[in-house]
Design a protein around this motif. Sequence first.
Motif, PDB file in Angstrom:
ATOM      1  N   ILE A  21       9.532  -7.537  -3.696  1.00 18.02           N
ATOM      2  CA  ILE A  21       8.283  -8.407  -3.504  1.00 18.02           C
ATOM      3  C   ILE A  21       7.042  -7.956  -4.029  1.00 18.02           C
ATOM      4  CG2 ILE A  21       6.371  -7.954  -1.277  1.00 18.02           C
ATOM      5  CD1 ILE A  21       8.341  -6.691   0.965  1.00 18.02           C
ATOM      6  N   SER A  24       8.290 -10.482  -6.480  1.00 13.57           N
ATOM      7  CA  SER A  24       7.639 -11.878  -6.454  1.00 13.57           C
ATOM      8  C   SER A  24       5.887 -11.870  -5.725  1.00 13.57           C
ATOM      9  CB  SER A  24       8.174 -11.776  -5.329  1.00 13.57           C
ATOM     10  OG  SER A  24       9.669 -12.173  -4.929  1.00 13.57           O
ATOM     11  N   LEU A  25       5.246 -10.708  -5.621  1.00  7.67           N
ATOM     12  CA  LEU A  25       3.584 -11.217  -5.232  1.00  7.67           C
ATOM     13  C   LEU A  25       3.141 -11.476  -6.870  1.00  7.67           C
ATOM     14  CD1 LEU A  25       2.636  -8.557  -2.308  1.00  7.67           C
ATOM     15  CD2 LEU A  25       2.530 -11.538  -2.840  1.00  7.67           C
ATOM     16  N   LEU A  28       3.805 -14.988  -8.512  1.00  8.41           N
ATOM     17  CA  LEU A  28       2.446 -15.383  -7.308  1.00  8.41           C
ATOM     18  C   LEU A  28       1.188 -15.432  -7.928  1.00  8.41           C
ATOM     19  CD1 LEU A  28       3.688 -15.799  -3.543  1.00  8.41           C
ATOM     20  CD2 LEU A  28       4.099 -17.180  -5.242  1.00  8.41           C
ATOM     21  N   GLY A  29       0.779 -14.738  -8.948  1.00  9.44           N
ATOM     22  CA  GLY A  29      -0.420 -14.577  -9.388  1.00  9.44           C
ATOM     23  C   GLY A  29      -1.183 -13.183  -8.695  1.00  9.44           C
ATOM     24  N   PHE A  30      -1.023 -12.560  -7.594  1.00 14.70           N
ATOM     25  CA  PHE A  30      -1.428 -11.410  -7.489  1.00 14.70           C
ATOM     26  C   PHE A  30      -1.226 -10.300  -8.304  1.00 14.70           C
ATOM     27  CE2 PHE A  30      -2.355 -13.985  -3.996  1.00 14.70           C
ATOM     28  CZ  PHE A  30      -1.357 -14.536  -2.751  1.00 14.70           C
ATOM     29  N   ASP A  31      -1.605 -10.375  -9.194  1.00 12.72           N
ATOM     30  CA  ASP A  31      -1.772  -9.412 -10.638  1.00 12.72           C
ATOM     31  C   ASP A  31      -1.897  -7.957 -10.374  1.00 12.72           C
ATOM     32  OD1 ASP A  31      -0.681 -11.724 -11.934  1.00 12.72           O
ATOM     33  OD2 ASP A  31      -2.388 -11.935 -13.174  1.00 12.72           O
ATOM     34  N   GLU A  32      -3.366  -8.533  -9.061  1.00 11.05           N
ATOM     35  CA  GLU A  32      -4.147  -6.811  -8.429  1.00 11.05           C
ATOM     36  C   GLU A  32      -3.240  -5.913  -7.746  1.00 11.05           C
ATOM     37  OE1 GLU A  32      -4.399  -9.880  -7.699  1.00 11.05           O
ATOM     38  OE2 GLU A  32      -5.789 -10.089  -5.717  1.00 11.05           O
ATOM     39  N   VAL A  33      -1.926  -6.337  -7.590  1.00  6.85           N
ATOM     40  CA  VAL A  33      -0.998  -5.867  -6.937  1.00  6.85           C
ATOM     41  C   VAL A  33      -0.201  -4.940  -7.551  1.00  6.85           C
ATOM     42  CG1 VAL A  33       1.608  -5.731  -5.395  1.00  6.85           C
ATOM     43  CG2 VAL A  33      -0.456  -7.479  -5.339  1.00  6.85           C
ATOM     44  N   GLY A  34      -0.090  -3.315  -7.072  1.00  7.59           N
ATOM     45  CA  GLY A  34       0.788  -2.085  -7.591  1.00  7.59           C
ATOM     46  C   GLY A  34       1.547  -1.880  -6.204  1.00  7.59           C
ATOM     47  N   GLU A  35       1.479  -0.875  -7.026  1.00  8.44           N
ATOM     48  CA  GLU A  35       3.073  -0.506  -6.216  1.00  8.44           C
ATOM     49  C   GLU A  35       2.979  -0.633  -4.183  1.00  8.44           C
ATOM     50  OE1 GLU A  35       4.111   4.151  -4.856  1.00  8.44           O
ATOM     51  OE2 GLU A  35       6.115   3.664  -5.075  1.00  8.44           O
ATOM     52  N   VAL A  36       4.593  -1.305  -4.258  1.00 10.29           N
ATOM     53  CA  VAL A  36       5.038  -2.199  -2.462  1.00 10.29           C
ATOM     54  C   VAL A  36       5.691  -1.312  -2.195  1.00 10.29           C
ATOM     55  CG1 VAL A  36       4.899  -4.502  -1.688  1.00 10.29           C
ATOM     56  CG2 VAL A  36       3.666  -4.576  -3.799  1.00 10.29           C
TER      57      VAL A  36
END
Lengths: 80, 80
Positions: A21, A24-25, A28-36
Amino acid sequence: MKARIHVMLKPGVLDTQGKAIGHSLQGLGFDEVGEVRQGKVIEVEIAAADAAQAKARLDEMCRKLLANPVTESYTIDVVA
Amino acid sequence: MKARIHVMLKPGVLDTQGKAIGHSLQGLGFDEVGEVRQGKVIEVEIAAADAAQAKARLDEMCRKLLANPVTESYTIDVVA
């Protein structure tokens, strides 16, 4: 009475679903996402005299079926 | 910042996983169990200026990837 159980992989256990996930994020350009991390949420309607009795039975359900004691941890919230 | 997203099947959508869990629990002798519904809980580490910005981006993630708009609904809690 309604309860909500969260079952998550224990820290240190590789969460392949969570990693997928996350990648994939970011794709999609959600670079600010860390651990999921992904887990299960199970909502259970349960007949019980009170919240304490419900929680005890739900704990037993988790130990017997809903959570793998080796790789998963769980929390129980008696909601209403 | 940490957020927790719950993705559940919409009411009326057949929850085969939930039904299977319910039957198994009753088979283990938990007769007091009624309806059971299972969904996903996704914990996301996200860098954001504030909770509102985080929530907006997380909503976008849900619409684009994490939840199927036809069969699923989602809630977002910015935890810390």
